[in-house]
Write a protein that holds these residues in place. Structure first.
Motif, PDB file in Angstrom:
ATOM      1  N   ALA A 114       0.834  -1.207   0.000  1.00 49.79           N
ATOM      2  CA  ALA A 114       0.000   0.000   0.000  1.00 49.79           C
ATOM      3  C   ALA A 114       0.869   1.257   0.000  1.00 49.79           C
ATOM      4  O   ALA A 114       0.585   2.224  -0.721  1.00 49.79           O
ATOM      5  CB  ALA A 114      -0.932  -0.004   1.207  1.00 49.79           C
ATOM      6  N   ILE A 115       1.936   1.245   0.805  1.00 54.17           N
ATOM      7  CA  ILE A 115       2.834   2.399   0.885  1.00 54.17           C
ATOM      8  C   ILE A 115       3.577   2.589  -0.435  1.00 54.17           C
ATOM      9  O   ILE A 115       3.663   3.711  -0.966  1.00 54.17           O
ATOM     10  CB  ILE A 115       3.835   2.214   2.042  1.00 54.17           C
ATOM     11  N   ILE A 116       4.105   1.508  -0.981  1.00 53.32           N
ATOM     12  CA  ILE A 116       4.857   1.591  -2.236  1.00 53.32           C
ATOM     13  C   ILE A 116       3.950   2.059  -3.376  1.00 53.32           C
ATOM     14  O   ILE A 116       4.345   2.908  -4.190  1.00 53.32           O
ATOM     15  CB  ILE A 116       5.490   0.220  -2.576  1.00 53.32           C
ATOM     16  N   THR A 117       2.731   1.535  -3.438  1.00 53.96           N
ATOM     17  CA  THR A 117       1.784   1.947  -4.471  1.00 53.96           C
ATOM     18  C   THR A 117       1.456   3.430  -4.348  1.00 53.96           C
ATOM     19  O   THR A 117       1.319   4.139  -5.360  1.00 53.96           O
ATOM     20  CB  THR A 117       0.489   1.121  -4.379  1.00 53.96           C
ATOM     21  N   PHE A 118       1.338   3.914  -3.120  1.00 53.65           N
ATOM     22  CA  PHE A 118       1.069   5.331  -2.871  1.00 53.65           C
ATOM     23  C   PHE A 118       2.152   6.203  -3.507  1.00 53.65           C
ATOM     24  O   PHE A 118       1.860   7.182  -4.206  1.00 53.65           O
ATOM     25  CB  PHE A 118       0.997   5.587  -1.365  1.00 53.65           C
ATOM     26  N   PHE A 119       3.415   5.836  -3.290  1.00 54.06           N
ATOM     27  CA  PHE A 119       4.513   6.631  -3.843  1.00 54.06           C
ATOM     28  C   PHE A 119       4.643   6.479  -5.356  1.00 54.06           C
ATOM     29  O   PHE A 119       4.984   7.440  -6.058  1.00 54.06           O
ATOM     30  CB  PHE A 119       5.827   6.273  -3.142  1.00 54.06           C
ATOM     31  N   ILE A 120       4.374   5.287  -5.868  1.00 54.25           N
ATOM     32  CA  ILE A 120       4.389   5.087  -7.321  1.00 54.25           C
ATOM     33  C   ILE A 120       3.358   5.992  -7.982  1.00 54.25           C
ATOM     34  O   ILE A 120       3.639   6.673  -8.980  1.00 54.25           O
ATOM     35  CB  ILE A 120       4.115   3.612  -7.682  1.00 54.25           C
ATOM     36  N   ASN A 121       2.146   5.997  -7.451  1.00 54.40           N
ATOM     37  CA  ASN A 121       1.079   6.818  -8.019  1.00 54.40           C
ATOM     38  C   ASN A 121       1.386   8.311  -7.916  1.00 54.40           C
ATOM     39  O   ASN A 121       1.046   9.086  -8.818  1.00 54.40           O
ATOM     40  CB  ASN A 121      -0.253   6.501  -7.343  1.00 54.40           C
ATOM     41  N   MET A 122       2.022   8.716  -6.825  1.00 54.16           N
ATOM     42  CA  MET A 122       2.366  10.122  -6.650  1.00 54.16           C
ATOM     43  C   MET A 122       3.521  10.524  -7.576  1.00 54.16           C
ATOM     44  O   MET A 122       3.459  11.549  -8.265  1.00 54.16           O
ATOM     45  CB  MET A 122       2.746  10.407  -5.198  1.00 54.16           C
ATOM     46  N   SER A 142      -3.139   8.248  -4.267  1.00 52.55           N
ATOM     47  CA  SER A 142      -4.007   7.074  -4.225  1.00 52.55           C
ATOM     48  C   SER A 142      -3.170   5.836  -3.954  1.00 52.55           C
ATOM     49  O   SER A 142      -1.954   5.842  -4.094  1.00 52.55           O
ATOM     50  CB  SER A 142      -4.751   6.906  -5.562  1.00 52.55           C
ATOM     51  N   THR A 143      -3.849   4.760  -3.563  1.00 52.29           N
ATOM     52  CA  THR A 143      -3.168   3.491  -3.337  1.00 52.29           C
ATOM     53  C   THR A 143      -4.185   2.364  -3.470  1.00 52.29           C
ATOM     54  O   THR A 143      -5.336   2.596  -3.868  1.00 52.29           O
ATOM     55  CB  THR A 143      -2.481   3.466  -1.955  1.00 52.29           C
ATOM     56  N   ILE A 144      -3.779   1.146  -3.153  1.00 52.21           N
ATOM     57  CA  ILE A 144      -4.698   0.012  -3.224  1.00 52.21           C
ATOM     58  C   ILE A 144      -5.688   0.079  -2.073  1.00 52.21           C
ATOM     59  O   ILE A 144      -5.366   0.579  -1.000  1.00 52.21           O
ATOM     60  CB  ILE A 144      -3.925  -1.330  -3.179  1.00 52.21           C
ATOM     61  N   GLU A 198      13.433  -5.598 -11.544  1.00 54.97           N
ATOM     62  CA  GLU A 198      13.738  -4.364 -12.269  1.00 54.97           C
ATOM     63  C   GLU A 198      12.490  -3.515 -12.493  1.00 54.97           C
ATOM     64  O   GLU A 198      12.353  -2.854 -13.514  1.00 54.97           O
ATOM     65  CB  GLU A 198      14.376  -4.713 -13.627  1.00 54.97           C
ATOM     66  N   THR A 199      11.593  -3.509 -11.553  1.00 59.23           N
ATOM     67  CA  THR A 199      10.339  -2.774 -11.695  1.00 59.23           C
ATOM     68  C   THR A 199      10.381  -1.447 -10.931  1.00 59.23           C
ATOM     69  O   THR A 199      11.223  -1.242 -10.063  1.00 59.23           O
ATOM     70  CB  THR A 199       9.168  -3.611 -11.156  1.00 59.23           C
ATOM     71  N   LYS A 200       9.455  -0.560 -11.264  1.00 60.64           N
ATOM     72  CA  LYS A 200       9.322   0.693 -10.508  1.00 60.64           C
ATOM     73  C   LYS A 200       9.011   0.388  -9.047  1.00 60.64           C
ATOM     74  O   LYS A 200       9.455   1.096  -8.133  1.00 60.64           O
ATOM     75  CB  LYS A 200       8.216   1.560 -11.116  1.00 60.64           C
TER      76      LYS A 200
END
Length: 251
Positions: free
Chosen positions: A146-154, A161-163, A209-211
């Motif tokens: 959830a935290i990683i998705t938040f930063f990816i989206n930002m 946003s996040t999951i 090797e992903t974001k």
């Protein structure tokens, strides 16, 4: 508090607060064979017994089609099936070409391989849920996700946003649930190690090797070491946003 009790309490809090499990639910569990999915299946069954809920589980493992050692992989699938049998959870296995399509997208530089793979995987699971009459789809996403998705989206999509712990799909015909949403990855890994469970190796050639991996490394090496409270504060901010203190859209 024991590791088992801590995990069960956090998962139970998510299940109850977001009302993830109800009587007569038919839940498809996305069982990759990784640590997260094993813990997900184990505690969903554990909580079902404790809550005395009459619901049905189907653990689904998809062969994504990535190149791999087939003999070793098939042994791993058999172990997954035995794991589900020990939990009294039905097991379903199917071959897909999601990974192949991801590789082709990467080679042709059409789209990010992870996006293609994830999109086709979800499409397959949605279709299976419809065919089986399932109304819930459980994923093993945890607090770190959830935290990683938040930063990816930002960082990459320009949005806050996040999951979601509970996500409505197709006008309520299907719900995605994430019972591990309050659990840190470290707890999951420690529990799997303690239980001595065998984890199915991820054959995806892009997994390192992903974001997502870039953001994870950034947080673990540059951000979290600054203060032991930072990770928990980020999680608190995500689950308790102050919308009234965010400006309205300009661009």
């Amino acid at each position: 508090m024991t590791l088992y009790n801590k995990l069960k309490r956090l998962i139970g809090r998510a299940l109850f607060h977001y009302e993830m499990l109800k009587d007569k639910d038919y839940v498809i569990i996305a069982l990759s064979g990784g640590e997260d999915s094993l813990v997900l299946a184990y505690f969903l069954k554990d909580w079902q017994k404790k809550m005395r809920i009459d619901c049905k589980f189907l653990a689904v493992h998809l062969d994504m089609g990535f190149p791999k050692d087939e003999n070793k992989y098939q042994e791993g699938v058999k172990e997954l099936e035995e794991f589900c049998k020990s939990l009294e959870i039905d097991f379903y296995f199917s071959k897909t070409d999601c990974g192949i399509q991801a590789i082709e997208a990467f080679e042709k530089d059409i789209s990010a391989p992870c996006f293609v793979c994830s999109w086709h995987r979800r499409k397959y699971l949605f279709k299976l849920a419809q065919e089986r009459g399932a109304n819930k789809l459980a994923f093993g996403h945890h607090l770190d996700d959830a935290i990683i998705t938040f930063f990816i989206n930002m960082f990459y999509h320009g949005e806050l946003s996040t999951i979601l712990p509970l996500q409505e799909m197709f006008k309520g015909k299907l719900y995605i649930i994430r019972p591990l949403i309050l659990v840190e990855k470290d707890l999951i890994s420690r529990f799997v190690k303690k239980m001595n469970w065998k984890v199915l190796e991820n054959p995806c050639p892009f997994s390192k090797e992903t974001k997502r991996k870039e953001i994870e490394n950034l947080l673990n090496t540059c951000i979290y070491p600054l203060n032991p409270k930072i990770k928990r504060n980020i999680a608190t901010a995500i689950f308790n946003p102050k919308i009234e203190y965010l400006p309205r859209k300009v661009w």
